[in-house]
Structure formats: structure tokens, C-alpha cells
Design an enzyme around this catalytic site. Sequence first.
Site, PDB file in Angstrom:
ATOM      1  N   GLU A 243       0.890  -1.175   0.000  1.00  0.00           N
ATOM      2  CA  GLU A 243       0.000   0.000   0.000  1.00  0.00           C
ATOM      3  C   GLU A 243       0.915   1.208   0.000  1.00  0.00           C
ATOM      4  O   GLU A 243       1.634   1.454   0.952  1.00  0.00           O
ATOM      5  CB  GLU A 243      -0.916  -0.021   1.222  1.00  0.00           C
ATOM      6  CG  GLU A 243      -2.101   0.937   1.089  1.00  0.00           C
ATOM      7  CD  GLU A 243      -1.759   2.371   1.457  1.00  0.00           C
ATOM      8  OE1 GLU A 243      -1.537   3.173   0.514  1.00  0.00           O
ATOM      9  OE2 GLU A 243      -1.701   2.686   2.643  1.00  0.00           O
ATOM     10  N   CYS A 277      -2.310   8.772   3.375  1.00  0.00           N
ATOM     11  CA  CYS A 277      -2.082   8.350   1.994  1.00  0.00           C
ATOM     12  C   CYS A 277      -3.276   8.661   1.101  1.00  0.00           C
ATOM     13  O   CYS A 277      -3.128   8.764  -0.117  1.00  0.00           O
ATOM     14  CB  CYS A 277      -1.734   6.866   1.944  1.00  0.00           C
ATOM     15  SG  CYS A 277      -2.898   5.801   2.798  1.00  0.00           S
TER      16      CYS A 277
END
EC number: 1.2.1.71
Length: 492
Positions: A243, A277
Site C-alpha cells: 500500500e 495516503c
Amino acid sequence: MTLWINGDWVTGQGALRVKRNPVSGEVLWQGNDADAAQVGQACRAARAAFPRWARLSFGDRQVRVECFAGLLESNKAELTAIIARETGKPRWESATEVTAMINKIAISIKAYHVRTGEQRSEMPDGAASLRHRPHGVLAVFGPYNFPGHLPNGHIVPALLAGNTIIFKPSELTPWSGEAVMRLWQQAGLPPGVLNLVQGGRETGQALSALEDLDGLLFTGSANTGYQLHRQLSGQPEKILALEMGGNNPLIIDEVADIDAAVHLTIQSAFVTAGQRCTCARRLFLKSGTQGDAFLARLVAVSQRLTPGTWDDEPQPFIGGLISEQAAQQVVTAWQELEAMGGRTLLAPRLLQAGTSLLTPGIIEMTGVTGVPDEEVFGPLLRVWRYDNFDEAIRMANNTRFGLSCGLVSPEREKFDQLLLEARAGIVNWNKPLTGAASTAPFGGIGASGNHRPSAWYAADYCAWPMASLESDSLTLPATLNPGLDFSDEVVR
């Protein structure tokens, strides 16, 4: 002693590491990194512990994990303070992180049964069964922005599935990693089931290079994720879950309530000082007077956002970045965009030299070419104006990343079009980009990940499926395939 290997706290044999509060400079933690030999010891401990841990019933493993949840609850105030002091986040936000860690336990237990439980289908001559088995020894690399919650999202489902783990926290948040590990110790995990190694790049490279590793679960930057992908290339036997963040677009189309849209945008771009993020990095705003009014209001409200210390009262919306260096990198990125022709609407400012307290920045890039497709991990929002919705989607998709995307509009038809055309794993409508549910998958495509989403789907990469055809007895079929003869006659 800051490493936890095979059920013992030991002193690292690598370089000394000192962690300071990113705003005050106060020394919070110090310890030595794990060297390559200690990383190897942690792996051997995890390998030795794996057979017994994997053979425990799911219920037995669940008891240990639920004990950890209880310890999180009873130590919530202490862990909240540790995370806040180490990251620079306000107390309120660190408290929400610990709450998310607690909630993750029940969600992960449910996800295990839904995603990777057992199934059985009866057949005329037996049954078809589906089971799931753990990989073995997994490495977990944690990030600094959510040093408790995000590693927890790998560790909990991996333990529930029967894996053993070597956990390396971010070198920027070693204290939080140690604090969480001490709670796991109190939860009564057998020696070797979960091991903690502290360190930076050298420790990480030693860990990812281990031959006797069955997989690696990573949350962090695209650059590091690509390095890990290259390092593990040619090893299909190892599971790799990445990720890696994003250059996320937020499209502001028609706006009925300007203040509501401004609030959503600030939550999307500047919460956690822009260190999520999923944060909006690129804002696409429809041309016209309504867009002008929205942009003026966004700048005015953002100008009032004053970052503060973790324990300030009243509590600030945002705190410091993870380090002064990280804050300076945001300022440098803004200066480079301005030099390319960007029009500064709100300049990011370091409030005080030697700290990481940085005010938000907004810069318009309409008409500027060659803008780097990079994630600036901080409170810096770039703005483009567009004329029609098709153009907005094309601009939003013009990135190598693909984590999150959002639309502010009253028109369901436009959201349906975005759902069809967006290149992102998370697509929100009239909700902040930074809003995500643990009951849904969390991950992206392109440079944002390798199709191994976490959260609800974390169970998928923590176990592999085993299919079986079963019968409790063996009998000769009543009807044989052509060419098979089981008669008693002797063929001459």
C-alpha cells in the site's frame, strides 16, 4: 532493551537511534537498531513458533487477540499520548487512532470467517471443501503516520490466520512500535509468534532479503514499495502486499453549500497535516463564479488553520509533521511549483525554525505543464480549473497512482460516470477522501498498490485457499469411463 525476539527483550547491536518530539525536540526514546544477525534470529524464532501457533484452533488464537484488544482499551490514554508525542499529531487524533485499533479486532475476526473461513458443499459421492491455511513467517513494515493502526491492520489478521510475524516499525516511530509490542507481550503470545526489530533502511533490507520469509506486508512510500517489489521479484512463492499512497484527485463540481464543501476539502487535504495516503493532493474545480467563491472561501478558512503541539488547549485541528525535514520538503515542493508558473493562493509557512509546525499551502496550477506526478506528503494542495466534467475526469486520471478519488456534486449521474471511469481503489461521493471504512477493502491500483487491498480484504493475503474433494469411503463407480474393464474375465 528495545527489540523483542523469541519472547525476550534484547538490546540492538546496530546503530544508536534517538527519537525526539518533532515540535519541541524533547528526547522521547532511544535504542539501538537490530543488525542483520538479530533480524535472522527473529526469523528463526518465528519459524520455530509457526507450527504450534498454526495448529491452535482459531478460537484459541482469537482469545489472545481479544486480550490485546482489552489491553488497548485499558491503556488507551497512555498509548494515545505516546503516539501523539512521537508523531506530533494532536491528542484528539491520536485517540481516534487507538480507537480504530480496538475496533479492528472484531472487524478482523468477522472478516476472517467471511473472506477465508471454511465451506463445504455436499456431492452425490462425497463433498467439496474449502479451507484456508497460513503462509508461515511474515514481515510487517509499519509507516509513521499511523504507527499503531496501520501495522495493526496487518498484524491482527495475520495472527488470526495462524502466521507468525517479524514487525519493523518505521524508524521515525520506534516508541509507538515498542509500546504496542509490550501490550502484545502482556496478551500472552507464545515466544516467537510476534517479534519486534527496530531500525531504518539497513534493518529493513536485511529483513526483506531473508530467504526463510513467506511474505511481506508493507505500508509506506511508492519509492520503498517499488524497491521491495524489485527485491522480491522472481520469488512468486512469497506473498507481497503493498500500500503505497497516492496523488489523489478531488473534483468540486456544483456546490449547493460552499462551507460544507470547504469543510470536506479541508478534511480531505489537511487532516493529519496532510500525512494520510488518501489525502487530496490535486483539486479540480469547475470554472465560473461559483468556483471562484468556493476557492476564496477555502483559502480564507485554511488561513485560520494554525498547527499546534500535541497537548495544546484548545486542541488544534492539525499538529506538526513527522519531522522538520518533512515540513521543509513540503515548502521546497511548493517553491518548485511556484517556479514552474504556479500561482500561490496560500503559502505554507514553518511557524518556527527547528520545529515541524507547518501551515497549509494552496497553489493554482491551471495551464502549467510538466507538473511532477509525485505525492507531496504534507499540507499542500494544488488546484486546477476545468470547463466540463469529462475534462475533470481525464485530469483526475492523469496520474500513475490510483488510491483515492472524490466528487462533490448533487448529481448522481456524474458520480455513476466517475465510478465507471475513475482509476482508483477508493471513490467517494460528497464524502472526504480521507474517510474509509474498515468493513470495506482499502487499497489502490497503479503506483498505489499491487492489488492486495487491506482492511476488510487483509484476510485474503494472510492465508491461502486449500480445496478438497472428500469421501469417508472408497467404492468403485457404478459407471466406468470408456476403455476401463474391471470384469473377472481374462483377456487372451
